[in-house]
Design a protein around this motif. Structure first.
Motif, PDB file in Angstrom:
ATOM      1  N   LYS A  50      61.892  16.944  -0.144  1.00  0.00           N
ATOM      2  CA  LYS A  50      60.894  17.823   0.479  1.00  0.00           C
ATOM      3  C   LYS A  50      60.855  19.240  -0.092  1.00  0.00           C
ATOM      4  N   ILE A  51      61.922  19.693  -0.728  1.00  0.00           N
ATOM      5  CA  ILE A  51      61.933  21.036  -1.290  1.00  0.00           C
ATOM      6  C   ILE A  51      60.827  21.198  -2.321  1.00  0.00           C
ATOM      7  N   ARG A  52      60.470  20.143  -3.004  1.00  0.00           N
ATOM      8  CA  ARG A  52      59.447  20.225  -4.049  1.00  0.00           C
ATOM      9  C   ARG A  52      58.098  20.669  -3.475  1.00  0.00           C
ATOM     10  N   GLY A  53      57.621  19.940  -2.474  1.00  0.00           N
ATOM     11  CA  GLY A  53      56.309  20.252  -1.911  1.00  0.00           C
ATOM     12  C   GLY A  53      56.294  21.543  -1.124  1.00  0.00           C
ATOM     13  N   ALA A  72      56.309  25.638  10.021  1.00  0.00           N
ATOM     14  CA  ALA A  72      56.235  24.236   9.614  1.00  0.00           C
ATOM     15  C   ALA A  72      56.652  23.356  10.777  1.00  0.00           C
ATOM     16  N   TYR A  73      56.199  22.101  10.754  1.00  0.00           N
ATOM     17  CA  TYR A  73      56.673  21.117  11.729  1.00  0.00           C
ATOM     18  C   TYR A  73      57.207  19.919  10.957  1.00  0.00           C
ATOM     19  N   SER A  74      58.267  19.317  11.478  1.00  0.00           N
ATOM     20  CA  SER A  74      58.945  18.292  10.699  1.00  0.00           C
ATOM     21  C   SER A  74      59.942  17.535  11.545  1.00  0.00           C
ATOM     22  N   SER A  75      60.255  16.307  11.088  1.00  0.00           N
ATOM     23  CA  SER A  75      61.341  15.546  11.703  1.00  0.00           C
ATOM     24  C   SER A  75      62.688  15.954  11.143  1.00  0.00           C
ATOM     25  N   GLY A  76      62.708  16.827  10.160  1.00  0.00           N
ATOM     26  CA  GLY A  76      63.997  17.310   9.674  1.00  0.00           C
ATOM     27  C   GLY A  76      64.036  17.776   8.241  1.00  0.00           C
ATOM     28  N   ALA A 127      52.256  22.480  18.610  1.00  0.00           N
ATOM     29  CA  ALA A 127      53.091  23.674  18.797  1.00  0.00           C
ATOM     30  C   ALA A 127      53.112  24.538  17.546  1.00  0.00           C
ATOM     31  N   ALA A 128      53.152  23.907  16.383  1.00  0.00           N
ATOM     32  CA  ALA A 128      53.159  24.660  15.126  1.00  0.00           C
ATOM     33  C   ALA A 128      51.839  25.403  14.926  1.00  0.00           C
ATOM     34  N   TYR A 129      50.732  24.744  15.221  1.00  0.00           N
ATOM     35  CA  TYR A 129      49.429  25.407  15.098  1.00  0.00           C
ATOM     36  C   TYR A 129      49.331  26.590  16.052  1.00  0.00           C
ATOM     37  N   ALA A 130      49.841  26.416  17.271  1.00  0.00           N
ATOM     38  CA  ALA A 130      49.798  27.503  18.246  1.00  0.00           C
ATOM     39  C   ALA A 130      50.621  28.701  17.779  1.00  0.00           C
ATOM     40  N   LEU A 131      51.792  28.435  17.220  1.00  0.00           N
ATOM     41  CA  LEU A 131      52.642  29.515  16.715  1.00  0.00           C
ATOM     42  C   LEU A 131      52.003  30.213  15.519  1.00  0.00           C
ATOM     43  N   ALA A 132      51.335  29.449  14.672  1.00  0.00           N
ATOM     44  CA  ALA A 132      50.662  30.047  13.521  1.00  0.00           C
ATOM     45  C   ALA A 132      49.607  31.040  13.969  1.00  0.00           C
ATOM     46  N   GLU A 133      48.816  30.653  14.975  1.00  0.00           N
ATOM     47  CA  GLU A 133      47.763  31.543  15.464  1.00  0.00           C
ATOM     48  C   GLU A 133      48.350  32.747  16.205  1.00  0.00           C
ATOM     49  N   GLU A 134      49.351  32.484  17.014  1.00  0.00           N
ATOM     50  CA  GLU A 134      49.945  33.544  17.831  1.00  0.00           C
ATOM     51  C   GLU A 134      50.632  34.618  16.982  1.00  0.00           C
ATOM     52  N   ARG A 135      51.308  34.212  15.909  1.00  0.00           N
ATOM     53  CA  ARG A 135      52.106  35.152  15.126  1.00  0.00           C
ATOM     54  C   ARG A 135      51.513  35.501  13.762  1.00  0.00           C
ATOM     55  N   GLY A 136      50.364  34.930  13.433  1.00  0.00           N
ATOM     56  CA  GLY A 136      49.757  35.227  12.143  1.00  0.00           C
ATOM     57  C   GLY A 136      50.477  34.594  10.972  1.00  0.00           C
ATOM     58  N   LEU A 137      51.128  33.429  11.204  1.00  0.00           N
ATOM     59  CA  LEU A 137      51.881  32.740  10.167  1.00  0.00           C
ATOM     60  C   LEU A 137      51.003  31.714   9.450  1.00  0.00           C
ATOM     61  N   THR A 138      51.372  31.358   8.238  1.00  0.00           N
ATOM     62  CA  THR A 138      50.671  30.306   7.503  1.00  0.00           C
ATOM     63  C   THR A 138      51.386  28.983   7.724  1.00  0.00           C
ATOM     64  N   LEU A 139      50.618  27.977   8.101  1.00  0.00           N
ATOM     65  CA  LEU A 139      51.198  26.664   8.335  1.00  0.00           C
ATOM     66  C   LEU A 139      51.440  25.950   7.012  1.00  0.00           C
ATOM     67  N   ILE A 140      52.648  25.467   6.829  1.00  0.00           N
ATOM     68  CA  ILE A 140      53.002  24.632   5.672  1.00  0.00           C
ATOM     69  C   ILE A 140      53.262  23.227   6.213  1.00  0.00           C
ATOM     70  N   PRO A 141      52.259  22.352   6.181  1.00  0.00           N
ATOM     71  CA  PRO A 141      52.438  21.021   6.778  1.00  0.00           C
ATOM     72  C   PRO A 141      53.350  20.150   5.926  1.00  0.00           C
ATOM     73  N   PRO A 142      53.925  19.100   6.510  1.00  0.00           N
ATOM     74  CA  PRO A 142      54.868  18.267   5.765  1.00  0.00           C
ATOM     75  C   PRO A 142      54.227  17.383   4.705  1.00  0.00           C
ATOM     76  N   PHE A 143      52.931  17.102   4.834  1.00  0.00           N
ATOM     77  CA  PHE A 143      52.291  16.231   3.830  1.00  0.00           C
ATOM     78  C   PHE A 143      50.802  16.500   3.669  1.00  0.00           C
TER      79      PHE A 143
END
Length: 315
Positions: A50-53, A72-76, A127-143
C-alpha cells in the motif's frame, strides 16, 4: 471515465523511488505445479504494497492541499501507508479504521504519528469524508483514485522488467486498486500474459460482478466473515472499469485454502504472509485447473498478521 495508463504508472515509479522498496521476485524451487515466482510485497517497510499508491497520491497533491494534511480510511495496511507518506512530507494525517482491525495494524499506524479514529466497519468511509470536510483535509482513498491505482501499478512494472516472459499473474482483489494497476502494466508490457484476480469465497463480489457484467454490492457483514481482513472491501466504479479491461478471470479460494497457503509460504518460501497476502498463492496451490500453464507470478501483497493468528495457523 479515464483509465490509468502505463505512462501514469511510469510517472508514479519516479515519485515513489526511494520510498517504496523494489521488492524481489523470488523463484520457488519447491513449487511442483509449474514454475512459480512470488512478488514479495510483504517485505515493504510497512509490510504491504500500500505504500506505493498512498505515497504516489500524496506526492501528486498540489502543495497547499498537501500542507493542510490528509485523511484516509482503511482496514489497516493503507492506514499505515498513508501515515508513513504523511510523515515523510511532515504533514498531519488522520486515519479512520474499522474497530475490528487487527491491533498490530492499528498500533503500527499510530506509531507513525497519525491520529487514529476507530469506527464500526460500515462507517469508515463516511467518517473519513466527514473529517475531510470538517478539517479541510484531502482524502486519500485506499483504491478509488487514479494516483493510488498508478502507484500500485508499479508492481506490475517491476514484474515485467524482472520476468518479461511471465505467462500468468495472480493478484489479490479487494477494492481492486492493486489488480487494476498491476493488470494495466502487464497488459501494456507483457500482452501475452494472462492476469487473474483472486478473492476469498466469502468476499467474492468481484467474481460475481464480472460474471454478471455489472458491479454488485455484498453486505458488509457477509464480506467481514473472511479471515482475509484486507480483502473485505469491494470495487468502486473506477476500479471495476479497470478490472473489466485487465482481468482474464477471478479465482475464489476457501478459508481453509487461505490458511494452508499461509503455512506453505511460511514453511516453504520462508515468507510471513497475512491471510490477504496469501490468497494469490492459494490459487496457485489449489486451483491450477482453473489457470493456464506457464511461468506464474503470485503477488504476496502483505505480511502484517497478528502473531497469535499466525501461531494458530502454524500450530
Amino acid at each position: 471515465m479515464r483509465l490509468v495508463t502505463i505512462d501514469d504508472i511510469r510517472t508514479a515509479a519516479g515519485r515513489i523511488a526511494g520510498t517504496a522498496i523494489r521488492t524481489p521476485l523470488l523463484e520457488q524451487q519447491w513449487a511442483d505445479q509449474g514454475p512459480l515466482w512470488l512478488k514479495a510485497e510483504n517485505l515493504q517497510g510497512i509490510g504491504a504494497f500500500k505504500i506505493r499508491g498512498a505515497y504516489n497520491a500524496v506526492a501528486a497533491l498540489p502543495e497547499p492541499a498537501r500542507q493542510r494534511g490528509v485523511v484516509a480510511y482503511s482496514s489497516g495496511n493503507h492506514a499505515q501507508a498513508a501515515a508513513v507518506a504523511a510523515k515523510r512530507f511532515g504533514i498531519p494525517a488522520v486515519i479512520v479504521v474499522p474497530d475490528s482491525t487487527p491491533r498490530v495494524k492499528v498500533e503500527a499506524t499510530a506509531a507513525h504519528g497519525a491520529e487514529v479514529v476507530e469506527v464500526p466497519i460500515g462507517e469508515r468511509e463516511s467518517a473519513a469524508y466527514a473529517l475531510a470536510e470538517e478539517r479541510g483535509l484531502t482524502l486519500i482513498p485506499p483504491f478509488d483514485h487514479p494516483d493510488v491505482i498508478a502507484g500500485q501499478g508499479t508492481i506490475g512494472l517491476e514484474i515485467a522488467e524482472d520476468l518479461p516472459d511471465v505467462e500468468v499473474v495472480l493478484i489479490p482483489v479487494s477494492g481492486g486498486g492493486l489488480a487494476s494497476g498491476i493488470g494495466t502494466a502487464i497488459r501494456a508490457l507483457c500482452p501475452d500474459a494472462k492476469v487473474f484476480g483472486v478473492e476469498p469465497e466469502l468476499a467474492a463480489d468481484t467474481a460475481e460482478g464480472l460474471r454478471t457484467g455489472s458491479r454488485v454490492d455484498w453486505p458488509v457483514d457477509d464480506r467481514a466473515r473472511t479471515i482475509a481482513d484486507g480483502l473485505r472491501s469491494q470495487p468502486s466504479e473506477l476500479t471495476f472499469a479497470h478490472l473489466r479491461e485487465v482481468l482474464d478471470g477471478v479465482v475464489t479460494v476457501s478459508e481453509d485454502e487461505i490458511r494452508a497457503a499461509v503455512r506453505v509460504l511460511a514453511t516453504r518460501a520462508h515468507l510471513v504472509a497475512e491471510p490477504s497476502g496469501a490468497t494469490a498463492a492459494a490459487a496457485y496451490l489449489f486451483h491450477r485447473e482453473q489457470l493456464p500453464v506457464g511461468r506464474t507470478v503470485a503477488v504476496v501483497s502483505g505480511g502484517n498478521i497478528d502473531p497469535a493468528l499466525l501461531a494458530s495457523i502454524l500450530g
